[in-house]
Design a protein around this motif. Structure first.
Motif, PDB file in Angstrom:
ATOM      1  N   HIS A 269      39.181  88.718  30.612  1.00 63.62           N
ATOM      2  CA  HIS A 269      39.670  88.644  31.989  1.00 63.62           C
ATOM      3  C   HIS A 269      38.658  88.002  32.917  1.00 63.62           C
ATOM      4  CE1 HIS A 269      37.346  92.370  31.531  1.00 63.62           C
ATOM      5  NE2 HIS A 269      37.048  92.249  32.855  1.00 63.62           N
ATOM      6  N   ASN A 270      37.359  87.930  32.483  1.00 66.75           N
ATOM      7  CA  ASN A 270      36.332  87.281  33.301  1.00 66.75           C
ATOM      8  C   ASN A 270      36.170  85.797  32.960  1.00 66.75           C
ATOM      9  OD1 ASN A 270      35.709  89.660  34.691  1.00 66.75           O
ATOM     10  ND2 ASN A 270      34.295  90.322  33.052  1.00 66.75           N
ATOM     11  N   ARG A 271      37.118  85.254  32.252  1.00 65.93           N
ATOM     12  CA  ARG A 271      37.106  83.833  31.859  1.00 65.93           C
ATOM     13  C   ARG A 271      35.880  83.519  31.005  1.00 65.93           C
ATOM     14  NH1 ARG A 271      41.712  81.438  32.344  1.00 65.93           N
ATOM     15  NH2 ARG A 271      40.619  79.405  32.576  1.00 65.93           N
ATOM     16  N   ARG A 272      35.599  84.410  30.086  1.00 63.49           N
ATOM     17  CA  ARG A 272      34.509  84.179  29.158  1.00 63.49           C
ATOM     18  C   ARG A 272      35.069  84.031  27.744  1.00 63.49           C
ATOM     19  NH1 ARG A 272      30.542  89.108  30.217  1.00 63.49           N
ATOM     20  NH2 ARG A 272      32.581  90.153  29.979  1.00 63.49           N
ATOM     21  N   LEU A 273      34.436  83.139  26.991  1.00 66.92           N
ATOM     22  CA  LEU A 273      34.848  82.894  25.612  1.00 66.92           C
ATOM     23  C   LEU A 273      34.189  83.916  24.703  1.00 66.92           C
ATOM     24  CD1 LEU A 273      36.431  81.029  23.689  1.00 66.92           C
ATOM     25  CD2 LEU A 273      34.328  79.695  23.413  1.00 66.92           C
ATOM     26  N   VAL A 274      35.011  84.633  23.993  1.00 71.10           N
ATOM     27  CA  VAL A 274      34.537  85.716  23.132  1.00 71.10           C
ATOM     28  C   VAL A 274      34.846  85.354  21.686  1.00 71.10           C
ATOM     29  CG1 VAL A 274      34.702  88.172  22.569  1.00 71.10           C
ATOM     30  CG2 VAL A 274      34.929  87.402  24.957  1.00 71.10           C
TER      31      VAL A 274
END
Length: 429
Positions: A97-102
């Protein structure tokens, strides 16, 4: 007292120890045969009293069933792991949801990928090793059943000496009278000595003396001028134009005067330039009278001109001499065919003029005896002209050029047979 007729049978049997109810003569016969049988068995086929050890192998079929069941379970487990890993890899990359690639995956997936990669690498390595050793084994079996033999040919340019021109694969059970076997015996007899091709210059090739030594400034000026002519020749050649004869004469004059040497790249342009110079000299020879003894090119003998020009452009002497011999052979073949065509048209005088063109350059640049170039010309003319036609051309050549270069003309026309030579001498006489 007992009378013989009153003796009871039981008493009689007990006295002789015979079984009851057996006649006397049958019992005696049985005992005699039994002794013979025992004696025969004693000396012929004695019975063995000991037992030999046995090799026993026990295969428990329950283990096979266990192994089969275990293999099936391992396959099912592998397929299941592959499906789970595929499902997990589909969600390898996610965005939170924080626009981070996981990037996330389960340890079992990493284990499966590592195991599969290692197994694939080992399988590929084992397959390559099997193919490699299999090919080596096949090559070993082929080499074991065959061997290479040298191919020997006679080179006329080397005086008929034998030269190894290649190798031939022959079977071990080959015929000893075959050419391969004969060449092997010849090689063994000569203690494996290979006759190399000796490069030599023709007898007419002159010794070139470099030009006079000039000052450094003067020599650099001549060198710049020579390279200017070379650039003009290269540009003309690249444009598809013929090389001008004046450029050849000018380049030779500059190099002869100063003693400089130029480098021409690429090498095919350099070879084309030298071939053009050879054709230029042959054209000059064709225009001169047949009784001439020498040809001057810009105040220089034709032989020295070609030899010096080859040195000026950095061409090896042996290669330059080969180019000259090839050009002389090609010009000889062309003139002979053209002369016969004119003779067939009834133009006898023109045919004689065509033959006169080759008299002078055959005298100035005579090919070596039994040269391969003239041998190729003779073989080519044998396919185009009949024997009588070639004899007629040889007769015309003798009338135009006299006795000069008759041996070379015979080689070019394929008339080196002694019978043909005797007939031609009778005709000339």
């Amino acid at each position: 007292m007992f009378s013989p007729n009153t003796v009871s049978s039981s008493t009689f049997y007990s006295h002789f120890h015979l079984p009851p109810r057996c006649p006397t003569f049958l019992s005696a016969t049985f005992r005699r045969r039994s002794r013979r049988r025992n004696r025969r068995n004693k000396f012929t086929s004695p019975t063995t009293t000991h037992s030999e050890p046995k090799i026993e192998t026990v295969i428990d079929l329950t283990h096979l069933n266990t192994f089969r069941t275990s293999l099936r379970s391992n396959i099912r487990q592998f397929v299941s792991s592959a499906e789970d890993a595929y499902t997990d890899l589909q969600t390898l990359l996610t965005i939170d949801h924080n626009r981070r690639l996981v990037v996330s995956c389960r340890p079992s997936t990493l284990n499966f990928v590592a195991t599969s990669t290692l197994f694939t690498f080992l399988s590929f390595t084992a397959l390559r090793l099997i193919i490699h050793f299999g090919s080596r084994f096949l090559n070993w079996t082929r080499n074991a059943s065959s061997y290479t033999a040298p191919m020997v040919r006679r080179d006329r340019s080397l005086g008929g000496r034998e030269v190894v021109v290649g190798t031939v694969t022959a079977k071990k059970a080959a015929n000893p009278l075959s050419p391969v076997e004969r060449s092997l015996n010849l090689r063994r007899a000569s203690k494996n000595k290979v006759v190399g091709v000796q490069k030599k210059l023709p007898k007419w090739w002159p010794h070139i003396i470099n030009g006079t030594v000039l000052d450094v400034d003067d020599q650099e000026e001549y060198k710049r001028e020579a390279y200017r002519v070379v650039r003009a020749i290269v540009d003309s050649r690249m444009a598809g134009k013929d090389i001008i004869e004046n450029d050849i004469i000018q380049l030779r004059q500059l190099c002869r005067t100063s003693g400089v040497q130029v480098s021409i790249d690429p090498t095919n342009v350099r070879d084309s330039l030298y071939r053009a110079s050879v054709n230029f000299v042959l054209n000059v020879c064709s225009r001169e009278p047949t009784y001439s003894t020498s040809i001057d090119i810009d105040g220089e003998d034709a032989q020295k001109f070609l030899a010096g020009f080859a040195e000026n452009i950095g061409l090896e002497n042996v290669r330059a001499a080969t180019m000259v011999s090839a050009a002389v052979a090609a010009r000889t073949r062309s003139c002979l065919l053209q002369a016969w065509a004119l003779e067939m048209q009834g133009k006898h005088i023109d045919a004689m003029v065509e033959l006169s063109k080759i008299c002078l350059f055959l005298r100035i640049f005579p090919p070596e005896e039994s040269s391969p170039e003239m041998e190729m010309v003779g073989r080519g003319l044998e396919k185009h002209l009949k024997l009588e036609q070639r004899k007629h051309l040889m007769f015309l050549f003798g009338k135009v050029c006299g006795e000069d270069s008759q041996t070379i003309a015979r080689e070019a026309l394929g008339l080196m047979n002694s019978q043909y030579s005797d007939q031609l001498e009778d005709n000339f006489a």
